[in-house]
Design an enzyme around this catalytic site. Structure first.
Site, PDB file in Angstrom:
ATOM      1  N   PHE A  14      -3.941   1.821   0.650  1.00 58.69           N
ATOM      2  CA  PHE A  14      -3.200   1.626  -0.596  1.00 58.69           C
ATOM      3  C   PHE A  14      -1.862   0.946  -0.345  1.00 58.69           C
ATOM      4  O   PHE A  14      -1.093   1.376   0.525  1.00 58.69           O
ATOM      5  CB  PHE A  14      -2.918   2.973  -1.270  1.00 58.69           C
ATOM      6  CG  PHE A  14      -4.104   3.619  -1.921  1.00 58.69           C
ATOM      7  CD1 PHE A  14      -4.338   3.466  -3.274  1.00 58.69           C
ATOM      8  CD2 PHE A  14      -4.984   4.388  -1.167  1.00 58.69           C
ATOM      9  CE1 PHE A  14      -5.436   4.064  -3.876  1.00 58.69           C
ATOM     10  CE2 PHE A  14      -6.083   4.998  -1.758  1.00 58.69           C
ATOM     11  CZ  PHE A  14      -6.315   4.829  -3.127  1.00 58.69           C
ATOM     12  N   ASP A  15      -1.584  -0.087  -1.127  1.00 60.90           N
ATOM     13  CA  ASP A  15      -0.211  -0.524  -1.278  1.00 60.90           C
ATOM     14  C   ASP A  15       0.530   0.622  -1.970  1.00 60.90           C
ATOM     15  O   ASP A  15      -0.102   1.485  -2.594  1.00 60.90           O
ATOM     16  CB  ASP A  15      -0.178  -1.794  -2.125  1.00 60.90           C
ATOM     17  CG  ASP A  15       1.225  -2.257  -2.430  1.00 60.90           C
ATOM     18  OD1 ASP A  15       2.019  -2.396  -1.484  1.00 60.90           O
ATOM     19  OD2 ASP A  15       1.526  -2.469  -3.616  1.00 60.90           O
ATOM     20  N   VAL A  16       1.850   0.652  -1.900  1.00 62.97           N
ATOM     21  CA  VAL A  16       2.612   1.740  -2.523  1.00 62.97           C
ATOM     22  C   VAL A  16       3.325   1.283  -3.784  1.00 62.97           C
ATOM     23  O   VAL A  16       3.025   1.739  -4.891  1.00 62.97           O
ATOM     24  CB  VAL A  16       3.615   2.364  -1.522  1.00 62.97           C
ATOM     25  CG1 VAL A  16       4.509   3.391  -2.218  1.00 62.97           C
ATOM     26  CG2 VAL A  16       2.864   3.025  -0.372  1.00 62.97           C
ATOM     27  N   ASP A  17       4.278   0.353  -3.648  1.00 67.72           N
ATOM     28  CA  ASP A  17       5.054  -0.102  -4.806  1.00 67.72           C
ATOM     29  C   ASP A  17       4.162  -0.883  -5.771  1.00 67.72           C
ATOM     30  O   ASP A  17       3.582  -1.907  -5.413  1.00 67.72           O
ATOM     31  CB  ASP A  17       6.205  -0.999  -4.355  1.00 67.72           C
ATOM     32  CG  ASP A  17       7.194  -0.262  -3.463  1.00 67.72           C
ATOM     33  OD1 ASP A  17       7.533   0.892  -3.784  1.00 67.72           O
ATOM     34  OD2 ASP A  17       7.628  -0.834  -2.452  1.00 67.72           O
ATOM     35  N   ASP A 169      -1.674  -4.381  -5.904  1.00 64.70           N
ATOM     36  CA  ASP A 169      -1.341  -5.000  -7.196  1.00 64.70           C
ATOM     37  C   ASP A 169      -0.790  -6.408  -7.081  1.00 64.70           C
ATOM     38  O   ASP A 169      -0.460  -7.010  -8.100  1.00 64.70           O
ATOM     39  CB  ASP A 169      -0.309  -4.134  -7.927  1.00 64.70           C
ATOM     40  CG  ASP A 169       1.060  -4.184  -7.251  1.00 64.70           C
ATOM     41  OD1 ASP A 169       1.121  -3.926  -6.031  1.00 64.70           O
ATOM     42  OD2 ASP A 169       2.057  -4.488  -7.932  1.00 64.70           O
TER      43      ASP A 169
END
Length: 225
Positions: A14-17, A169
């Site tokens: 997962f990306d975070v931001d 995202d």
């Protein structure tokens, strides 16, 4: 002593931001504080929100901070972010529940542009650290998403690429996943526009966190078909 059994569960990176947490309010405030700290008029919120996600140096250069001031501005950004900006964030609605449901069948890890120490503290402050087996992120001098994904994969024991999915995202999340031979899921609730996501050619775009499990299952089945 023999090694323990290998965890054969699929891996979700997962990306975070913009993917797990809406950290825009704190990031914008810290970018503005950084510009003020080096004597510049802070950029407007709308301008800063237009390209959230890259490393601070890239975001600051993108709003006109000259190269000679970038290093000092990044130092100011990181100090302000730890003191103030880190708390001005919250998990996207439905994401904590989705992560909790995925933990039973998947190994979860992050692959974020945040520095690893910052990401670890950030996730802990927001009650999300325990969902992730490995917190993968940037190190000083390494702010390339493809390289971050590769290093996180090694930290996980180098699982097969066909047993991993990158979720993010922004275009860098998708292109970084592709560079490592991973299938990809783009999420539309973050900071990348629909046009950006479509142009990056993810395997699937989803609009709600509760679609993660089905999308991941479908992609992993296609990998072994």
């Amino acid at each position: 002593m023999s090694a323990g059994p290998v965890d054969a569960r699929p891996v979700l990176l997962f990306d975070v931001d913009g993917t797990v947490v809406d950290s825009a309010p704190g990031m914008v405030r810290s970018l503005q504080a950084a510009m003020a700290a080096v004597g510049l008029e802070p950029a407007a919120e709308g301008q800063l929100r237009a390209d959230l996600g890259p490393p601070p140096a890239v975001m600051l250069a993108g709003v006109g901070v000259p190269e000679s001031l970038i290093n000092d501005a990044v130092i100011a950004y990181r100090a302000h972010y730890r003191q103030v900006g880190m708390d001005r964030a919250e998990a996207f609605a439905g994401v904590p529940e989705a992560l909790g449901g995925l933990c039973a069948g998947y190994r979860l890890a992050t692959a974020t542009m945040k520095l690893i120490d910052t990401a670890t503290e950030f996730l802990a402050r927001h009650g999300l650290r325990d969902h992730f087996e490995v917190v993968g992120g940037a190190r000083n001098g390494v702010f390339d998403k493809a390289a971050i994904i590769a290093e996180t994969r090694v930290a996980l024991g180098s699982p097969a690429a066909e047993n991993m999915i990158m979720i993010g995202d922004r275009h860098s999340d998708i292109s970084g996943g592709h560079s490592n031979g991973l299938r990809t899921i783009a999420v539309s609730w973050g900071y990348g526009s629909r046009a950006e996501l479509e142009a990056s050619e993810p395997d699937v775009i989803i609009d709600r966190p509760d679609q993660l499990a089905e999308a991941a299952t479908r992609l992993l089945q296609s990998a072994t078909a």
